[in-house]
Enzyme design. Sequence first.
Site, PDB file in Angstrom:
ATOM      1  N   ASN A   1       3.056  10.681  18.324  1.00 11.23           N
ATOM      2  CA  ASN A   1       4.516  11.689  18.930  1.00 11.23           C
ATOM      3  C   ASN A   1       4.043  13.229  17.996  1.00 11.23           C
ATOM      4  OD1 ASN A   1       5.972  13.593  19.466  1.00 11.23           O
ATOM      5  ND2 ASN A   1       7.778  11.765  18.837  1.00 11.23           N
TER       6      ASN A   1
ATOM      7  N   LYS B   1       5.236  15.741  18.474  1.00 14.11           N
ATOM      8  CA  LYS B   1       6.527  16.866  18.454  1.00 14.11           C
ATOM      9  C   LYS B   1       6.740  18.065  18.392  1.00 14.11           C
ATOM     10  CE  LYS B   1       9.279  12.714  15.870  1.00 14.11           C
ATOM     11  NZ  LYS B   1      10.008  12.132  14.696  1.00 14.11           N
TER      12      LYS B   1
ATOM     13  N   HIS C   1      13.181   9.314  23.549  1.00 12.41           N
ATOM     14  CA  HIS C   1      13.739   9.369  21.834  1.00 12.41           C
ATOM     15  C   HIS C   1      14.901   9.987  21.522  1.00 12.41           C
ATOM     16  CE1 HIS C   1      12.282  11.000  18.009  1.00 12.41           C
ATOM     17  NE2 HIS C   1      11.084  10.062  18.548  1.00 12.41           N
TER      18      HIS C   1
ATOM     19  N   GLU D   1      15.373  11.657  19.604  1.00  6.70           N
ATOM     20  CA  GLU D   1      15.816  12.772  19.381  1.00  6.70           C
ATOM     21  C   GLU D   1      16.133  13.658  20.692  1.00  6.70           C
ATOM     22  OE1 GLU D   1      12.197  14.181  17.336  1.00  6.70           O
ATOM     23  OE2 GLU D   1      12.453  12.956  15.515  1.00  6.70           O
TER      24      GLU D   1
ATOM     25  N   GLU E   1      12.623   2.116  17.621  1.00  9.29           N
ATOM     26  CA  GLU E   1      12.328   3.281  16.727  1.00  9.29           C
ATOM     27  C   GLU E   1      14.232   3.131  15.831  1.00  9.29           C
ATOM     28  OE1 GLU E   1       9.028   6.580  17.390  1.00  9.29           O
ATOM     29  OE2 GLU E   1      10.444   6.900  18.446  1.00  9.29           O
TER      30      GLU E   1
ATOM     31  N   GLY F   1      11.446   9.694   9.962  1.00  3.43           N
ATOM     32  CA  GLY F   1      11.608  10.586   9.456  1.00  3.43           C
ATOM     33  C   GLY F   1      12.180  10.416   8.263  1.00  3.43           C
TER      34      GLY F   1
ATOM     35  N   SER G   1       8.801   6.399  10.325  1.00  5.94           N
ATOM     36  CA  SER G   1       8.529   6.253   9.159  1.00  5.94           C
ATOM     37  C   SER G   1       7.267   5.569   8.938  1.00  5.94           C
ATOM     38  CB  SER G   1       9.325   6.258   7.869  1.00  5.94           C
ATOM     39  OG  SER G   1      10.038   6.853   7.944  1.00  5.94           O
TER      40      SER G   1
END
Length: 244
Positions: free
Chosen positions: A7, A9, A92, A94, A165, A171, A208
């Site tokens: 991904n 992003k 996701h 985000e 996730e 991150g 991560s």
Amino acid sequence: MAIYAANWKMNILPSQVQELVTGIVDHKLSDSDQVILCPPSVYLQEAVNLTSQSQVVIGAQNTYFEVSGAYTGEISAKMVAELGATYVIVGHSERRQLFGDNDQIINKKVLATLEASLSPIICIGETLEQRESGDFYTVLESQIVSAVSGHETVLSAADFLIAYEPVWAIGTGKVASPEQAQDVHAFIRSRLESIFNEKKISILYGGSVKPSNAGELLLQQDIDGFLVGGASLSVADFTAIMSA
Ligand code: PGA
């Protein structure tokens, strides 16, 4: 067999796409492994072209749930499918946190993806607060159920992936321990089995993932692969994860 999904992003400039994609394509994979690259949508066509002679396939990071119309700035699953991509990341964290993708929208996006003959990568995960409250399995269960609700029959006949996730691991450099991840994956597997009658569904871990922790995570029985953010922006790191 393992699945390695990248991904990117909102990263990578046009001048960097070719090097990153071909570096990954050139990495020798075992026949049963699968690699899915999810670049920003402006690079989807280029990524499809660069991977057409390889085992690597392409996915979008997000699509809208309508097929076409006056939705400035959005792209549809059908557009992505016609470009030759095969996957779409749906839900996701985000998107959930920054762009208002709630359970209802995610549910519609799952269906729109399937109707375009694409495979959704359905993301679920708890926040740190939810984990510390102790009741995060309820959160995960409700994310699964609300994403697939009403689409069980079509999902049963389709290919799709689940990505676990934990939001606190995305991150942050803070990876779930292999035991923590395995516990949740086993829970997700049992919930999926009861919804989809024993259909084998691959469950990816994300948050991560790096070359240094990938090997141990992949040894866990219910971890079938990874959804990798930061480390997928480097050919060296992503291919090291694929070799771990
Ligand atoms: P990360 O991101 O690997 O940078 O933690 C994972 C993801 O958000 O898919």
